[in-house]
Motif scaffolding. Sequence first.
Motif, mmCIF file in Angstrom:
data_model
loop_
_atom_site.group_PDB
_atom_site.id
_atom_site.type_symbol
_atom_site.label_atom_id
_atom_site.label_comp_id
_atom_site.label_asym_id
_atom_site.label_seq_id
_atom_site.Cartn_x
_atom_site.Cartn_y
_atom_site.Cartn_z
ATOM 1 N N UNK A 1 4.505 -2.412 -9.444
ATOM 2 C CA UNK A 1 3.608 -3.372 -10.025
ATOM 3 C C UNK A 1 3.963 -4.638 -9.558
ATOM 4 N N UNK A 2 5.578 -4.306 -10.128
ATOM 5 C CA UNK A 2 6.282 -6.217 -9.964
ATOM 6 C C UNK A 2 6.281 -6.628 -8.875
ATOM 7 N N UNK A 3 6.877 -5.729 -8.078
ATOM 8 C CA UNK A 3 6.891 -6.051 -6.453
ATOM 9 C C UNK A 3 5.538 -6.689 -5.764
ATOM 10 N N UNK A 4 4.819 -6.041 -5.914
ATOM 11 C CA UNK A 4 3.816 -5.906 -5.415
ATOM 12 C C UNK A 4 2.889 -7.670 -6.373
ATOM 13 N N UNK A 5 3.170 -7.623 -7.122
ATOM 14 C CA UNK A 5 2.820 -8.262 -7.622
ATOM 15 C C UNK A 5 3.574 -10.015 -6.784
ATOM 16 N N UNK A 6 5.163 -9.982 -7.141
ATOM 17 C CA UNK A 6 5.239 -10.853 -6.148
ATOM 18 C C UNK A 6 4.586 -11.151 -4.651
ATOM 19 N N UNK B 1 -4.758 -4.640 -14.929
ATOM 20 C CA UNK B 1 -5.382 -4.170 -14.957
ATOM 21 C C UNK B 1 -4.500 -2.276 -14.597
ATOM 22 N N UNK B 2 -4.077 -2.063 -13.609
ATOM 23 C CA UNK B 2 -3.172 -0.900 -12.885
ATOM 24 C C UNK B 2 -2.578 -0.953 -14.377
ATOM 25 N N UNK C 1 1.071 -1.315 0.290
ATOM 26 C CA UNK C 1 -0.512 0.187 0.427
ATOM 27 C C UNK C 1 0.837 1.346 -0.063
ATOM 28 N N UNK C 2 1.972 1.611 1.015
ATOM 29 C CA UNK C 2 2.691 2.410 0.570
ATOM 30 C C UNK C 2 3.222 3.018 -0.409
ATOM 31 N N UNK C 3 3.944 1.346 -1.017
ATOM 32 C CA UNK C 3 4.835 1.931 -2.300
ATOM 33 C C UNK C 3 4.201 2.281 -3.037
ATOM 34 N N UNK C 4 2.156 1.865 -3.055
ATOM 35 C CA UNK C 4 1.675 1.732 -4.739
ATOM 36 C C UNK C 4 0.953 3.382 -4.692
ATOM 37 N N UNK D 1 -3.169 3.625 -9.766
ATOM 38 C CA UNK D 1 -2.031 3.389 -8.903
ATOM 39 C C UNK D 1 -2.744 3.792 -7.934
ATOM 40 N N UNK D 2 -3.251 4.864 -7.452
ATOM 41 C CA UNK D 2 -4.035 5.249 -6.742
ATOM 42 C C UNK D 2 -4.630 4.051 -5.896
ATOM 43 N N UNK D 3 -5.349 3.747 -6.966
ATOM 44 C CA UNK D 3 -7.165 3.323 -6.887
ATOM 45 C C UNK D 3 -5.906 1.980 -6.204
ATOM 46 N N UNK D 4 -5.226 1.247 -6.288
ATOM 47 C CA UNK D 4 -4.872 0.437 -5.660
ATOM 48 C C UNK D 4 -4.217 0.544 -4.636
ATOM 49 N N UNK D 5 -3.418 1.518 -4.599
ATOM 50 C CA UNK D 5 -2.827 1.688 -2.879
ATOM 51 C C UNK D 5 -4.255 1.882 -2.871
ATOM 52 N N UNK D 6 -5.352 2.701 -2.764
ATOM 53 C CA UNK D 6 -6.381 1.944 -1.700
ATOM 54 C C UNK D 6 -7.070 0.415 -1.595
#
Length: 316
Positions: free
Chosen positions: A124-129, A181-182, A26-29, A41-46
């Motif tokens: 996004x890559x790090x979050x995906x992992x 999607x992001x 969340x912080x990284x996004x 990206x902000x939506x993904x953070x939310x």
Amino acid sequence: MSPAEEGGGESTSTVVVAAVANLGIAVAKAVAGIISGSSAMLSEAAHSVADTVTEILLLTALKRSAKPADEEHPLGYGPERYIWALLAAVATFVGGAVFSLYDGIHTLAAGEEPGDPLLSYGVLLIAFLLEGFSLRTGVRQARGEARRVRRPFLRYLRHTPDTAVKAVVLEDSAALIGLMLAAGGLLGGQLTGSGVWDAVASLLIGLLLLVVAWVLGRSNAELLIGRPLPRSVRERIRAELLDVEHVEAVLELTTLVQGPREALVAAKIDFRDRSTAAQIEGACERAERRLRSAFPAVTRVYLDPTPGFTPRHPED
């Protein structure tokens, strides 16, 4: 350690892994979204913030539902997990879906100047992992439970009363789809120079979270209202009772799921008319032992000796 405690510990580990992963994501996004100006990206953070809140609520549910029965709550605190899990579904709706839909609509109406997406791609890559690792943990537990109860994985996931694991699997699956999607929104904006792609991605993320919130909310509401054990299990319970000496018929059978590995069985039993009080008491004890042995999830058994009813003839 009881089976319920073992299952609760495994569910807790699954939720903790998901919570830690989502907090960092969340912080990284959020940082990447602010720098790139990407609404997706902000939506993904939310989305990740909502998931983190969800997992905190699920941890609360697991802790409070594990409290032993007492005088004020003689049937235990098992159903309390579904109250907190329902609140978690509401958090997903309010914190993730509503924000994503609003941000997407706002971007479509006001426009957006795409920024440098390089940092966002890395996040996004790090979050995906990380989300993939969290999903793997949840799926591994769910598959193990599905094998234990001898059910296909998808069927188990659909009907499992362990809504904490179900929430982790669904939310992490939605998170991976949301990340794709992001990424698609960022790539579309980068190639065309239009913020429409990013806005559409944000809207799709919002709709995805609406579906997840609806599924989880409905599952928990169903369990709060009261859900019986599956029909096949009820038939086996009836057969076990009928196989006990001195039992003539099972007049009424009621079952209630109270937790992932916690269920109540109550039945009105017609015993043989010639059975003595001692024989009926012994039969009840044997019936309870048989049910607890055959169905470890059955933690409470209440049997009510009830005379059978003979249909009245018209001439009577």
